[in-house]
Enzyme design. Structure first.
Site, PDB file in Angstrom:
ATOM      1  N   GLU A   1       0.775  -1.238   0.000  1.00  0.00           N
ATOM      2  CA  GLU A   1       0.000   0.000   0.000  1.00  0.00           C
ATOM      3  C   GLU A   1       0.807   1.289   0.000  1.00  0.00           C
ATOM      4  OE1 GLU A   1      -4.195  -1.586   1.915  1.00  0.00           O
ATOM      5  OE2 GLU A   1      -2.940  -0.268   3.133  1.00  0.00           O
ATOM      6  N   ILE A   2       2.109   1.249  -0.226  1.00  0.00           N
ATOM      7  CA  ILE A   2       2.888   2.485  -0.122  1.00  0.00           C
ATOM      8  C   ILE A   2       2.676   3.385  -1.334  1.00  0.00           C
ATOM      9  CG2 ILE A   2       5.170   3.474   0.225  1.00  0.00           C
ATOM     10  CD1 ILE A   2       5.997   0.932   1.639  1.00  0.00           C
TER      11      ILE A   2
END
Length: 845
Positions: A448-449
């Site tokens: 999810e970065i």
């Protein structure tokens, strides 16, 4: 004393073998520990950590009980010291090379041998090898490790910076991005904060002379049914220039497949030996074929003496992440041996906040459960750990595909040279350890970065160089490691991601995490408006069952889900509010605490069912459904399908149904059309019969229609469509439901019930459920019947054992037979007296 006799025996062995064979000596015994600057030493277990050692010595209470967690945070802010002794003989000291290998040190560690510094470690995920010959002495040697607090180590560094790297899940000081340590141990929205230290993997003393084998990789060059062209890539470390014979043996057949005399230079030598296997047995995912595994041995011989051997096991298969342009964007599907695989599974987190407590028995219990629930893929999520070898061995043996994240999640990370080189070494260690496993089908840079940078406000509030650091790590460093050490698998830089070809949340390219249901409070039906290429995260919370809740609460704590202790085991800030909000959309207020737990599980299961069935119906546009999450790391309200003890929630029983290889799935579109889809994972068309019946709540069949079908392969397709009003033909939608059955060869392979109104609007009355019980070899058989529809029938009453089905709809005139499997000895009468049976209506006034 145990180590002394071991060394003595090994000394005779070494002398007898003329100092030729490499020897490994375990240094896992005899450890003790203490708080730095304190005098009291306590017994320690290696592998382990300071928290588990404090528990074993009764210095702290159960960290999971009530709110003990908050009183134990001092442990992670304290320095600790570990020590053991071992004996070395004079004969052993004559050997050319003596090295200590630390397979895992958590995390900031100063290591001393006989009070001489030999290592400064700073990465939980690396293997550390130290030449210790000059530090060893004949007789007793003292190995001591000082572990510095992972929190205190970083705080001075953070004070020097004029920005803070985001660490949204850290439940305390936001230090985790700077430390190469399991992120989830700093806290998450489903887990506690226990910042551990300790020797968390085995320690060995390796003794060798001329050369040793560092690694063996079986590279699959070209695989077909007729032939497997392979290469054995062998890394050999030599103490000097030498000539050696290197042989590759198919160990299962005791057959030499390759041999070569090689000239070794001093240091690391990388040698490739080509060979082939005719008519290979191919490895398939579960449900598509068998999982044969080949074990290969590399044997190194100098001066006609075997000096080292290394074994590796693998499965032979082709692998492709197929990404081809089509009318909907670009596909994202895993293809194994030419067969597109719809991935149905879940996200896996570490099964304990203290990883060394995850025994092989616990791994097996949890993983067998997931396979029995018809899962064929698990995503090893990037906020946890690179799992133990047992995890991947099990996946190889059982045909469950592994989506493997690198251990980065929901944070930005430093980009300085030292940090990047540390990560490079970590990646090399773990890629080399795992690359022979056929079950692993993808490497993914992080969780999810990329999406967070764009959508969580980070881009607007952080310096631009932070994104440049991201690119260094996830688009350059990790791909470089994989290009060199494992080019056979695809790499995806983040999850979710469109690989920079569109927005990271695009549903036309790559994979998607969909959280509008839950975080944004959107209704479950919103799942049916999503059309991704691969859905790698979505989920909804529930509470564990009462027996699990009892393990961390008192009776007083169980008066409500809002008591302080219940809230201490609910880590999402809006968790209880959201569960209640969604629950009241479908149901009335449950009558008591236990009923709320029960209804929350049904709520979760019904919601994920809507999503999972939709994501399967739109196959092949979408080729993956991995819900969040499979399991728990402690007792908690969470998104899991089974709780910390492996007890199945309602969701896991539903999973077994909606992930069946063939699925019948009715639903109503917004325009009022009733559609009945049939979904098949099989690469072959299947003859089947579809039976659609309109049934009232007393079990009376108002209408029924049977249709012969040829079910299309690897596809979801509607085989029936009609306006709801026409299908009901005047029946009251509050008093009827659709019973959809799919039969193959006369056997029901999928059954589904569709209700036209929420439960609280149905004309349901309390049923009379009867049970017939008899003993079996493994427990008890239970035959259930009812006079009226019994919704979400829940069987309980036992702390140990497993119901083969649960949370099912019991229909009049259709008995259900299940089994309770247990090792507990009891009579039929005792079982009957303890068995609790309830249906959903009994949870409300």
């Amino acid at each position: 004393m145990k180590n002394f006799w071991l060394i003595l025996v090994l000394s005779f062995f070494i002398a007898e073998n003329a100092a030729a064979q490499k020897t490994e000596i375990s240094l896992n015994s005899g450890w003790k520990f203490r708080e730095v600057n304190k005098t009291e030493w306590l017994l320690a277990t290696v592998p382990g950590c300071v928290h588990t050692d404090l528990i074993a010595n009764k210095k702290i209470e159960d960290p999971f009980y009530r709110d003990n967690e908050k009183d134990l945070q001092w442990i992670g802010k304290t320095d600790w010291e570990y020590q053991t002794t071992f004996n070395v003989s004079a004969e052993m000291l004559k050997r050319q090379n003596l090295e200590i290998v630390f397979q895992g040190l958590d995390t900031y560690a100063n290591v001393f041998l006989n009070d001489k510094p030999i290592l400064d470690a700073d990465n939980m995920f690396r293997t550390w090898r130290v030449d210790v010959k000059k530090f060893l002495k004949q007789g007793e040697n003292i190995l001591r490790i000082k572990f510095r607090s992972p929190i205190n180590e970083i705080l001075p560094l953070m004070k020097k910076l004029d920005y803070e790297l985001p660490a949204v899940n850290d439940q305390g000081e936001k230090t985790s991005p700077y430390t190469r340590k399991a992120p989830y141990q700093f806290g998450w929205d489903w887990g506690p904060r226990f910042v551990t230290s300790g020797v968390w993997k085995p320690v060995n003393l390796e003794v060798w002379d001329d050369a040793r084998i560092e690694d063996l990789q079986i590279k699959q060059n070209k695989i077909s049914k007729e032939n497997a062209d392979l290469s054995a890539i062998v890394e050999v470390v030599s103490a000097s220039e030498n000539e050696a014979l290197l042989e590759i043996v198919n160990a299962g057949f005791k057959q030499k497949v390759a041999a070569q005399t090689v000239k070794l230079k001093k240091g690391l030598n990388k040698i490739s030996l080509d060979f082939a296997i005719t008519n290979p047995k191919l490895w398939f995912p579960v449900g598509f074929g068998e999982q044969p595994l080949y074990t290969f041995k590399a044997k190194l011989t100098l001066n006609k003496k075997t000096v080292d051997e290394r074994f590796k096991r693998t499965g032979l298969r082709t692998l492709e992440l197929r990404q081809k342009p089509d009318k909907d964007g670009i596909s994202f599907e895993f293809v194994v041996n030419g067969i597109p695989i719809f991935a149905h599974g879940a996200n896996w987190i570490p099964a304990d906040i203290f990883p060394t407590r995850i025994t092989p028995e616990k791994y097996k219990n949890l993983l067998d459960s997931l396979k029995n629930a018809n899962m064929n893929m698990l995503r090893v999520w990037g906020g946890g750990i690179y799992e133990d070898d047992y995890f991947y061995d099990w996946a190889d043996e059982n045909g469950v595909l592994i989506w493997q994240d690198f251990m980065f999640a929901c944070s930005m990370y430093p980009g300085d040279k030292a940090f990047l080189e540390n990560v490079r070494a970590e990646a090399i260690d773990n890629v080399k350890r795992l690359r022979n496993h056929p079950s692993i089908v993808i490497w993914v840079g992080n969780n999810e970065i990329e999406s967070a940078w764009t959508h969580w406000g980070w881009k607007e509030h952080l310096p631009n160089f932070i994104w440049d650091d991201y690119l260094k790590l996830f688009t350059r460093l990790l791909p470089e490691v994989l290009d060199e050490y494992d080019p056979s698998r695809p790499y995806w830089q983040s999850s979710p991601s469109s690989n920079f070809q569109a927005d990271s949340d695009s549903q036309r390219i790559g994979d998607v995490h969909y959280w509008e249901v839950w975080h944004a409070e959107k209704p479950y039906k919103e799942y049916e408006k999503q059309f991704p290429r691969f859905m790698s995260e979505y989920g909804f919370q529930s509470f564990p069952e009462l027996e699990t809740v009892k393990t961390y609460t008192t009776e007083e704590d169980r008066k409500s889900i809002e008591t302080p202790i219940m809230l201490a085991h609910q880590r999402h800030p809006r968790g209880n509010q959201l569960v209640r909000q969604y629950l009241l959309r479908e149901y009335n207020e449950p009558i008591d605490f236990e009923s709320f737990l029960y209804v929350s599980q049904v709520l979760q299961a019904e919601g994920i069912k809507i999503g999972a069935e939709h994501f399967r119906r739109i196959m092949p546009r979408n080729m993956g459904s991995l819900y969040w999450q499979a399991n728990d790391c402690w007792q908690v309200a969470s998104w899991s399908g089974m709780d910390y003890f492996g007890r199945w929630k309602a969701l896991m029983y539903y999973t077994k149904r909606f992930y069946a290889p063939m699925l019948i799935s009715p639903f109503v579109e917004d325009n009022g059309n009733l559609n009945v889809f049939v979904v098949s994972d099989s690469p072959e068309a299947k003859q089947a019969q579809m039976v659609l019946s309109l049934v009232d709540l007393n079990g009376k069949i108002l209408s029924s229609k049977q249709t012969d079908l040829l079910v299309e392969p690897i596809k979801g397709k509607s085989y029936f469509s009609q306006k709801v009003g026409e299908f009901l033909n005047g029946a009251d939608e509050k008093n009827v439901f659709l019973l959809a059955e799919l039969k193959v060869g006369g056997k029901t392979v999928s059954q589904n019930e569709y209700f036209f109104k929420p439960f609280k609007e149905l004309s349901v009355s309390k049923p009379s459920i009867k049970t017939e019980i008899s003993a079996t070899a493994n427990g008890f058989k239970i035959v259930l019947s009812t006079d009226k529809l019994a919704k979400s029938v829940y069987l309980s009453g036992f702390t140990k054992g497993f119901f083969t089905d649960n949370y099912f709809n019991l229909i009049p005139n259709r008995n259900i037979e299940i089994e309770f499997q247990t090792t507990e000895k009891m009579s039929v009468d005792e079982f009957r007296n303890r068995l609790k049976v309830r249906s959903l209506i009994e949870a409300f006034n």
